[in-house]
Write a protein that holds these residues in place. Structure first.
Motif, PDB file in Angstrom:
ATOM      1  N   THR A   1       2.386   1.790  -3.476  1.00 62.30           N
ATOM      2  CA  THR A   1       1.456   2.186  -4.538  1.00 62.30           C
ATOM      3  C   THR A   1       0.084   2.515  -3.945  1.00 62.30           C
ATOM      4  OG1 THR A   1       0.891  -0.125  -4.904  1.00 62.30           O
ATOM      5  CG2 THR A   1       2.572   0.821  -6.354  1.00 62.30           C
TER       6      THR A   1
ATOM      7  N   HIS B   1       0.829  -1.215   0.000  1.00 68.22           N
ATOM      8  CA  HIS B   1       0.000   0.000   0.000  1.00 68.22           C
ATOM      9  C   HIS B   1       0.857   1.255   0.000  1.00 68.22           C
ATOM     10  CE1 HIS B   1      -2.827   3.096   1.001  1.00 68.22           C
ATOM     11  NE2 HIS B   1      -2.219   3.308   2.148  1.00 68.22           N
TER      12      HIS B   1
ATOM     13  N   GLU C   1      -2.019   4.599  -4.821  1.00 67.72           N
ATOM     14  CA  GLU C   1      -3.018   4.874  -5.858  1.00 67.72           C
ATOM     15  C   GLU C   1      -3.703   3.600  -6.354  1.00 67.72           C
ATOM     16  OE1 GLU C   1       0.797   3.967  -7.891  1.00 67.72           O
ATOM     17  OE2 GLU C   1       0.268   5.260  -6.216  1.00 67.72           O
TER      18      GLU C   1
END
Length: 75
Positions: A55, A52, A57
């Motif tokens: 990335t 998480h 997003e």
């Protein structure tokens, strides 16, 4: 075959064999559930947190996920 090595089990009625199979299945499931110990759970959580953080997003907000699910039901 395991059954051949257990004459007592061979002598059980069909109903009792089914009950035994069910009990064995539940016992195996319980053992499988215990396999993931606390250390393994913590490692999994650490990996997921690292993914998480690498990335952020890649995650979707709950409302977006819910919307996609509801759209899928309409089709």
């Amino acid at each position: 075959m395991i059954l051949e090595t257990m004459p007592v089990v061979q002598q059980l009625s069909s109903r009792d064999k089914r009950l035994l199979a069910e009990e064995l299945w539940k016992a195996a499931d319980a053992e499988d559930a215990e396999v993931m110990d606390e250390a393994a759970v913590l490692q999994l959580l650490d990996r997921r947190l690292a993914d998480h953080e690498a990335t952020p997003e890649a995650l979707a907000a709950w409302e977006e996920v819910k919307s996609r699910i509801m759209e899928g039901r309409e089709n």
